[in-house]
Design a protein around this motif. Structure first.
Motif, mmCIF file in Angstrom:
data_model
loop_
_atom_site.group_PDB
_atom_site.id
_atom_site.type_symbol
_atom_site.label_atom_id
_atom_site.label_comp_id
_atom_site.label_asym_id
_atom_site.label_seq_id
_atom_site.Cartn_x
_atom_site.Cartn_y
_atom_site.Cartn_z
ATOM 1 N N MET A 1 19.866 -8.922 7.640
ATOM 2 C CA MET A 1 19.003 -9.457 6.594
ATOM 3 C C MET A 1 19.343 -8.807 5.259
ATOM 4 N N ASN A 2 19.271 -9.582 4.237
ATOM 5 C CA ASN A 2 19.533 -9.145 2.880
ATOM 6 C C ASN A 2 18.587 -7.988 2.506
ATOM 7 N N GLU A 3 19.112 -6.944 1.884
ATOM 8 C CA GLU A 3 18.255 -5.791 1.568
ATOM 9 C C GLU A 3 17.236 -6.104 0.480
ATOM 10 N N ASP A 4 17.535 -7.080 -0.412
ATOM 11 C CA ASP A 4 16.538 -7.502 -1.403
ATOM 12 C C ASP A 4 15.330 -8.112 -0.704
ATOM 13 N N ILE A 5 15.590 -8.932 0.293
ATOM 14 C CA ILE A 5 14.505 -9.573 1.047
ATOM 15 C C ILE A 5 13.704 -8.511 1.787
ATOM 16 N N GLN A 6 14.385 -7.534 2.376
ATOM 17 C CA GLN A 6 13.695 -6.458 3.093
ATOM 18 C C GLN A 6 12.802 -5.666 2.132
ATOM 19 N N PHE A 7 13.314 -5.436 0.924
ATOM 20 C CA PHE A 7 12.513 -4.724 -0.082
ATOM 21 C C PHE A 7 11.253 -5.514 -0.428
ATOM 22 N N ILE A 8 11.411 -6.833 -0.605
ATOM 23 C CA ILE A 8 10.267 -7.692 -0.926
ATOM 24 C C ILE A 8 9.255 -7.657 0.221
ATOM 25 N N LEU A 9 9.733 -7.731 1.459
ATOM 26 C CA LEU A 9 8.843 -7.666 2.625
ATOM 27 C C LEU A 9 8.086 -6.335 2.667
ATOM 28 N N ASP A 10 8.798 -5.249 2.424
ATOM 29 C CA ASP A 10 8.165 -3.926 2.460
ATOM 30 C C ASP A 10 7.100 -3.786 1.370
ATOM 31 N N SER A 11 7.421 -4.240 0.157
ATOM 32 C CA SER A 11 6.442 -4.103 -0.925
ATOM 33 C C SER A 11 5.240 -5.024 -0.689
ATOM 34 N N THR A 12 5.462 -6.176 -0.061
ATOM 35 C CA THR A 12 4.352 -7.074 0.277
ATOM 36 C C THR A 12 3.447 -6.417 1.303
ATOM 37 N N LYS A 13 4.056 -5.766 2.291
ATOM 38 C CA LYS A 13 3.275 -5.081 3.321
ATOM 39 C C LYS A 13 2.439 -3.954 2.681
ATOM 40 N N GLU A 14 3.030 -3.230 1.722
ATOM 41 C CA GLU A 14 2.286 -2.181 1.014
ATOM 42 C C GLU A 14 1.095 -2.759 0.250
ATOM 43 N N SER A 15 1.297 -3.893 -0.412
ATOM 44 C CA SER A 15 0.202 -4.534 -1.164
ATOM 45 C C SER A 15 -0.919 -4.945 -0.231
ATOM 46 N N MET A 16 -0.545 -5.495 0.924
ATOM 47 C CA MET A 16 -1.552 -5.933 1.896
ATOM 48 C C MET A 16 -2.286 -4.740 2.499
ATOM 49 N N ASP A 17 -1.562 -3.643 2.728
ATOM 50 C CA ASP A 17 -2.202 -2.410 3.209
ATOM 51 C C ASP A 17 -3.209 -1.889 2.186
ATOM 52 N N ALA A 18 -2.837 -1.971 0.910
ATOM 53 C CA ALA A 18 -3.727 -1.515 -0.158
ATOM 54 C C ALA A 18 -5.001 -2.359 -0.184
ATOM 55 N N ALA A 19 -4.872 -3.669 0.024
ATOM 56 C CA ALA A 19 -6.054 -4.541 0.046
ATOM 57 C C ALA A 19 -6.967 -4.161 1.210
ATOM 58 N N LEU A 20 -6.370 -3.824 2.348
ATOM 59 C CA LEU A 20 -7.138 -3.427 3.533
ATOM 60 C C LEU A 20 -7.849 -2.089 3.293
ATOM 61 N N LYS A 21 -7.149 -1.133 2.695
ATOM 62 C CA LYS A 21 -7.749 0.175 2.394
ATOM 63 C C LYS A 21 -8.908 0.021 1.416
ATOM 64 N N HIS A 22 -8.722 -0.836 0.407
ATOM 65 C CA HIS A 22 -9.786 -1.072 -0.568
ATOM 66 C C HIS A 22 -11.016 -1.661 0.118
ATOM 67 N N LEU A 23 -10.791 -2.588 1.037
ATOM 68 C CA LEU A 23 -11.900 -3.202 1.769
ATOM 69 C C LEU A 23 -12.670 -2.138 2.555
ATOM 70 N N GLU A 24 -11.943 -1.271 3.246
ATOM 71 C CA GLU A 24 -12.606 -0.224 4.032
ATOM 72 C C GLU A 24 -13.401 0.716 3.130
ATOM 73 N N LYS A 25 -12.857 1.020 1.943
ATOM 74 C CA LYS A 25 -13.570 1.880 0.998
ATOM 75 C C LYS A 25 -14.851 1.194 0.511
ATOM 76 N N GLN A 26 -14.782 -0.108 0.260
ATOM 77 C CA GLN A 26 -15.958 -0.854 -0.184
ATOM 78 C C GLN A 26 -17.009 -0.909 0.924
ATOM 79 N N PHE A 27 -16.563 -1.037 2.171
ATOM 80 C CA PHE A 27 -17.498 -1.115 3.295
ATOM 81 C C PHE A 27 -18.249 0.194 3.494
ATOM 82 N N VAL A 28 -17.644 1.324 3.114
ATOM 83 C CA VAL A 28 -18.338 2.609 3.235
ATOM 84 C C VAL A 28 -19.573 2.613 2.322
ATOM 85 N N ASN A 29 -19.461 1.938 1.173
ATOM 86 C CA ASN A 29 -20.570 1.911 0.214
ATOM 87 C C ASN A 29 -21.704 0.980 0.640
ATOM 88 N N ILE A 30 -21.442 0.085 1.586
ATOM 89 C CA ILE A 30 -22.499 -0.809 2.067
ATOM 90 C C ILE A 30 -23.208 -0.083 3.196
#
Length: 185
Positions: A1-30
């Protein structure tokens, strides 16, 4: 697989992980009826002229599921801490016994539980929006790649969609657990 594509996949996974972490942080406040030191996480206290988080001027504990105790490190901070809790507008009524501040956490009404469940759903939807936004960004980045073949681009888009589905499922699972926690009396 092209390394540019792998980089895009990795950064997308990081963004999605960040959204999940933010959700968990918000749930602590509820809050779900049980007392927790995190409930006072937003309280700021006037500490000799500067606004300071409560946990930096006092020890916050929960001796049982309905009570929060705040033990200041300096006795003269009792009134300031009490004022900070009132200003935070959390719906708590702090009681000062001259040594510590005691907060009784009232049990949640059925209507309040429904409101908290709606709030949790809204936070989960925000997380899903963040995940879908990461997918959109990744797909547009893949389309910009000149050196990747069409087949490679299509396969990468399929991989991104699978990743998106996986993270949306995680959000749904986290929401289900939180709703159950909120609605349990």
């Amino acid at each position: 697989m092209n390394e540019d594509i792998q980089f895009i996949l990795d950064s997308t996974k990081e963004s999605m992980d960040a959204a999940l972490k933010h959700l968990e942080k918000q749930f602590v406040n509820i809050r779900a009826g049980k007392a927790s030191p995190a409930m006072l996480g937003s309280v700021m206290v006037d500490y000799y002229g500067s606004q300071t988080p409560l946990n930096q001027v006092a020890n916050v504990n929960t001796p049982d599921g309905r009570t929060i105790t705040v033990q200041p490190w300096e006795k003269n901070m009792l009134q300031e801490i009490e004022r900070g809790i009132m200003y935070a507008n959390l719906g708590f009524n702090p009681m000062n016994n001259g040594d510590t501040i005691i907060i009784n956490v009232p049990p949640l009404t059925e209507e309040r539980r429904r409101d908290l469940a709606k709030q949790a759903k809204a936070e989960a939807e925000d997380a899903k929006i963040g995940i879908r936004s990461a997918r959109k960004d990744a797909n547009s980045e893949i389309k910009k790649l000149d050196d990747a073949s069409e087949d490679l681009q299509k396969n990468a888009e399929i991989d991104i969609q699978n990743l998106t589905d996986k993270y949306v499922k995680k959000v749904d699972d986290i929401l289900e657990v939180k709703e159950k926690e909120i609605m349990t009396v």
